[in-house]
Design a protein around this motif. Structure first.
Motif, short mmCIF file in Angstrom:
data_model
loop_
_atom_site.label_atom_id
_atom_site.label_comp_id
_atom_site.label_asym_id
_atom_site.label_seq_id
_atom_site.Cartn_x
_atom_site.Cartn_y
_atom_site.Cartn_z
N PRO A 86 0.83 -1.20 0.00
CA PRO A 86 0.00 0.00 0.00
C PRO A 86 0.86 1.26 0.00
O PRO A 86 1.90 1.30 0.65
N VAL A 87 0.42 2.27 -0.75
CA VAL A 87 1.17 3.51 -0.85
C VAL A 87 0.61 4.57 0.10
O VAL A 87 1.34 5.21 0.84
N GLU A 88 -0.73 4.74 0.07
CA GLU A 88 -1.33 5.76 0.93
C GLU A 88 -2.80 5.45 1.15
O GLU A 88 -3.41 4.67 0.43
N ILE A 89 -3.36 6.11 2.17
CA ILE A 89 -4.79 6.03 2.46
C ILE A 89 -5.47 7.18 1.74
O ILE A 89 -5.12 8.34 1.94
N MET A 90 -6.45 6.86 0.88
CA MET A 90 -7.09 7.89 0.07
C MET A 90 -8.38 8.44 0.72
O MET A 90 -8.68 9.61 0.58
N ASP A 91 -9.14 7.57 1.39
CA ASP A 91 -10.44 7.99 1.90
C ASP A 91 -10.81 7.08 3.08
O ASP A 91 -10.25 6.00 3.25
N ARG A 92 -11.77 7.52 3.88
CA ARG A 92 -12.26 6.73 5.02
C ARG A 92 -13.78 6.73 4.99
O ARG A 92 -14.40 7.72 4.64
N GLU A 93 -14.36 5.62 5.40
CA GLU A 93 -15.81 5.49 5.54
C GLU A 93 -16.10 4.54 6.70
O GLU A 93 -15.20 3.86 7.19
N VAL A 94 -17.36 4.49 7.09
CA VAL A 94 -17.80 3.55 8.12
C VAL A 94 -18.97 2.78 7.56
O VAL A 94 -19.99 3.36 7.17
N ASN A 95 -18.82 1.46 7.49
CA ASN A 95 -19.92 0.60 7.05
C ASN A 95 -20.84 0.35 8.24
O ASN A 95 -20.39 -0.10 9.29
N GLN A 96 -22.12 0.64 8.06
CA GLN A 96 -23.10 0.42 9.13
C GLN A 96 -23.75 -0.94 8.91
O GLN A 96 -24.45 -1.15 7.93
N LEU A 97 -23.48 -1.86 9.81
CA LEU A 97 -24.12 -3.18 9.78
C LEU A 97 -25.28 -3.15 10.77
O LEU A 97 -25.56 -2.13 11.39
N LYS A 98 -25.97 -4.28 10.94
CA LYS A 98 -27.13 -4.29 11.84
C LYS A 98 -26.76 -3.94 13.27
O LYS A 98 -27.41 -3.12 13.91
N GLN A 99 -25.72 -4.57 13.80
CA GLN A 99 -25.36 -4.38 15.20
C GLN A 99 -24.05 -3.62 15.40
O GLN A 99 -23.71 -3.28 16.51
N PRO A 103 -15.14 0.46 10.44
CA PRO A 103 -14.40 1.50 9.71
C PRO A 103 -13.58 0.88 8.58
O PRO A 103 -12.89 -0.12 8.78
N ILE A 104 -13.69 1.47 7.41
CA ILE A 104 -12.92 0.99 6.25
C ILE A 104 -12.15 2.16 5.65
O ILE A 104 -12.53 3.33 5.83
N VAL A 105 -11.07 1.83 4.95
CA VAL A 105 -10.24 2.85 4.31
C VAL A 105 -10.03 2.47 2.85
O VAL A 105 -9.98 1.29 2.50
N LYS A 106 -9.91 3.49 2.01
CA LYS A 106 -9.60 3.27 0.59
C LYS A 106 -8.08 3.35 0.45
O LYS A 106 -7.46 4.37 0.75
N VAL A 107 -7.47 2.24 0.00
CA VAL A 107 -6.01 2.11 -0.07
C VAL A 107 -5.56 2.16 -1.52
O VAL A 107 -6.14 1.51 -2.38
N ARG A 108 -4.52 2.95 -1.78
CA ARG A 108 -3.90 2.96 -3.11
C ARG A 108 -2.69 2.03 -3.05
O ARG A 108 -1.82 2.17 -2.19
N ARG A 121 -10.53 -3.18 5.53
CA ARG A 121 -10.86 -2.88 6.93
C ARG A 121 -9.71 -2.11 7.56
O ARG A 121 -8.54 -2.48 7.41
N GLU A 122 -10.05 -1.05 8.26
CA GLU A 122 -9.01 -0.18 8.84
C GLU A 122 -8.16 -0.91 9.86
O GLU A 122 -6.94 -0.73 9.92
N ASP A 123 -8.76 -1.76 10.69
CA ASP A 123 -7.98 -2.45 11.72
C ASP A 123 -6.94 -3.39 11.11
O ASP A 123 -5.83 -3.51 11.62
#
Length: 134
Positions: A86-99, A103-108, A121-123
């Motif tokens: 991976p070179v860099e983190i481009m963006d961040r989002e949070v996936n909302q599941l039922k419970q 957190p997820i990240v867009k990786v280049r 997955r960010e973790d």
């Protein structure tokens, strides 16, 4: 031509790198060993790789020069896995599941074909590549 395996180093939600190079070479056959194995002549970049392979890992070389991938452009480990970092983190989002919330990240990635982006997955990325989160 010799088969190589794509390997990103993280679990990518079951996705495979479909456009990664599948074969490298061509390499000269030095000798046939038994019925189903061949010994290949490697350049010094692959001196740490064992040079005897089963026929299932080989493919007859086509004479088209445009299909040959130069060895200098590839990064292979000693088990012939095509490695992308991976070179860099481009963006961040949070996936909302039922419970829960994931957190997820867009990786280049540093891909031979140009820029390639995946959502991871960010973790998992934070554990393997902490330098991206400085």
């Amino acid at each position: 031509m010799l088969k190589v395996s794509p390997c990103k180093g993280v679990i990518r939600f079951g996705k495979q790198g479909k456009l990664n190079p599948r074969y490298i070479g061509p390499f000269k056959i030095l000798e046939r060993i038994g019925l189903v194995a061949y010994k290949l002549e490697f350049p010094k970049e692959l001196s740490n790789v064992h040079n005897t392979f089963h026929v299932s890992n080989l493919k007859k070389c086509l004479s088209d020069e445009s299909l040959i991938i130069p060895m200098k452009e590839l990064w292979l480990d000693d088990k012939l896995n095509f490695v992308e970092e991976p070179v860099e983190i481009m963006d961040r989002e949070v996936n909302q599941l039922k419970q829960s919330r994931v957190p997820i990240v867009k990786v280049r990635w540093n891909s031979k074909r140009g820029p390639e982006f995946t959502w991871e997955r960010e973790d998992q990325i934070r554990v393997k590549y902490p330098h991206l989160f400085s």
